[in-house]
Enzyme design. Sequence first.
Site, PDB file in Angstrom:
ATOM      1  N   LYS A 198       0.762  -1.083   0.048  1.00 56.03           N
ATOM      2  CA  LYS A 198      -0.054   0.152  -0.023  1.00 56.03           C
ATOM      3  C   LYS A 198       0.816   1.243   0.059  1.00 56.03           C
ATOM      4  O   LYS A 198       2.144   1.106   0.092  1.00 56.03           O
ATOM      5  CB  LYS A 198      -0.924  -0.073   1.058  1.00 56.03           C
ATOM      6  CG  LYS A 198      -0.140  -0.141   2.503  1.00 56.03           C
ATOM      7  CD  LYS A 198      -0.880  -0.299   3.771  1.00 56.03           C
ATOM      8  CE  LYS A 198      -0.272  -0.355   4.984  1.00 56.03           C
ATOM      9  NZ  LYS A 198      -1.057  -0.866   6.200  1.00 56.03           N
ATOM     10  N   TYR A 231      16.947  29.969   8.996  1.00 54.48           N
ATOM     11  CA  TYR A 231      15.756  30.614   9.678  1.00 54.48           C
ATOM     12  C   TYR A 231      15.926  30.515  11.101  1.00 54.48           C
ATOM     13  O   TYR A 231      16.268  29.522  11.871  1.00 54.48           O
ATOM     14  CB  TYR A 231      14.498  29.877   9.297  1.00 54.48           C
ATOM     15  CG  TYR A 231      14.030  29.990   7.834  1.00 54.48           C
ATOM     16  CD1 TYR A 231      13.480  31.296   7.412  1.00 54.48           C
ATOM     17  CD2 TYR A 231      13.591  28.970   7.088  1.00 54.48           C
ATOM     18  CE1 TYR A 231      13.174  31.498   6.191  1.00 54.48           C
ATOM     19  CE2 TYR A 231      13.084  28.937   5.668  1.00 54.48           C
ATOM     20  CZ  TYR A 231      13.041  30.574   5.225  1.00 54.48           C
ATOM     21  OH  TYR A 231      12.581  30.600   4.150  1.00 54.48           O
TER      22      TYR A 231
HETATM   23  C1  LIG Z   1      -0.348  -1.707   6.756  1.00 53.57           C
HETATM   24  C2  LIG Z   1      -0.921  -3.147   7.321  1.00 53.57           C
HETATM   25  C3  LIG Z   1      -0.113  -4.236   7.251  1.00 53.57           C
HETATM   26  C4  LIG Z   1       1.377  -4.315   7.217  1.00 53.57           C
HETATM   27  O1  LIG Z   1       1.850  -3.791   8.529  1.00 53.57           O
HETATM   28  P1  LIG Z   1       3.361  -3.718   8.684  1.00 53.57           P
HETATM   29  O2  LIG Z   1       3.474  -3.447  10.171  1.00 53.57           O
HETATM   30  O3  LIG Z   1       3.964  -2.699   7.833  1.00 53.57           O
HETATM   31  O4  LIG Z   1       4.118  -5.123   8.405  1.00 53.57           O
HETATM   32  C5  LIG Z   1      -0.672  -5.543   7.238  1.00 53.57           C
HETATM   33  N1  LIG Z   1      -2.130  -5.441   7.659  1.00 53.57           N
HETATM   34  C6  LIG Z   1      -2.882  -4.442   7.549  1.00 53.57           C
HETATM   35  C7  LIG Z   1      -4.321  -4.667   7.813  1.00 53.57           C
HETATM   36  C8  LIG Z   1      -2.466  -3.286   7.507  1.00 53.57           C
HETATM   37  O5  LIG Z   1      -3.103  -2.131   7.348  1.00 53.57           O
END
Ligand SMILES: *Cc1c(COP(=O)(O)O)cnc(C)c1O
Length: 347
Positions: free
Chosen positions: A35, A245
Amino acid sequence: MSGGILTIDLGAIVANWRALDAKTAETVETGAVIKADAYGLGVGPVGQALQKAGAKTFFVALASEGVVLRESIGPSARIFVFSGYMQGDETAFEEFDLTPMLNSADQVMRFMADRQGTAYGLQLDSGMNRLGMEADELASIIAQIPTLNPVLVMSHLACADEPEHPQNAEQLTAFNEMAATLPEHRRSLSATGGILLGPDFHMNITRPGIGLYGGDPFMDARPVATLSLSVIQTRPVAVGESVGYGATWVATRPSIIATVAGGYADGLIRAMGPNASLYAGKTRCPIVGRVSMDLITVDVTKLTTVPASLDILNATQTVDVLANAAGTIGYEILTSLGNRYKRVYKD
Ligand SMILES: *Cc1c(COP(=O)(O)O)cnc(C)c1O
């Protein structure tokens, strides 16, 4: 070339996927969570590399991400969408053969009305209270649809990065109890953290994300991202002169300051400023003054020659080190990596 170069080691991602796969039994499938554009590293190249390594099941957050992934990896892999069957995504599910994780009775009903006979998964809430059906909602759809046959039933752990947290065992029990009310199916509970909790948590398929990309809690992960920022100019700064800054840094010795191309608009979080460094090879050069939108100033006084670029992510200053400097987590560093970088892939 100006700006930053983000080098992504696909060989390291594949090695991390294999290492996580080796932590579970032969019978347990290892999926891949890609994702958010593969945590900022590029869903196309990452998806293709993992598919070549043997990954058959991918997870994304949104249908639109599934579309991009499908176009990169072709028809064979299964692509699950965590957000489920959202209104407006109907044609994406159909045209790109995406599989929703249905999160609510409402999603189940709309899916059954539109796409009966095609594959779907169910997401159950075992205690995180974020996505998925709770026990009573699940019972009500089982009563309405006795022929439910999800290809996957999953839930997500809230505290998997804290192995001693009692909620891990509580969610395991709650999930298994709920899932037991469904006909025979495949189950998934664990992301990266859950894989490290041991076999009870592995079930049929795991869902590692961050561990693939070199982040905690998978401590043995190979680092994946190297980020080099071009030096635009260097200048001598005399004792008593300030940099940047707010004039927050004042030279206490004659100094050489390099200004590099990269800033908080590129995901280099402003708060990391005084706690992080850039690297000339193995030599650490501290950031001085505030991180600005497009520029960072670095004390390079100790270098005999200033290279054309300095590294802000490398095998020493990993995403988690940088995250600590900014008071956040490696996930946020990765997914914030900007789109002004040139992304370079190596095998
Ligand atoms: C993002 C996510 C994962 C992966 O999690 P990690 O901690 O990055 O391994 C797995 N399952 C769900 C439902 C997620 O939202």
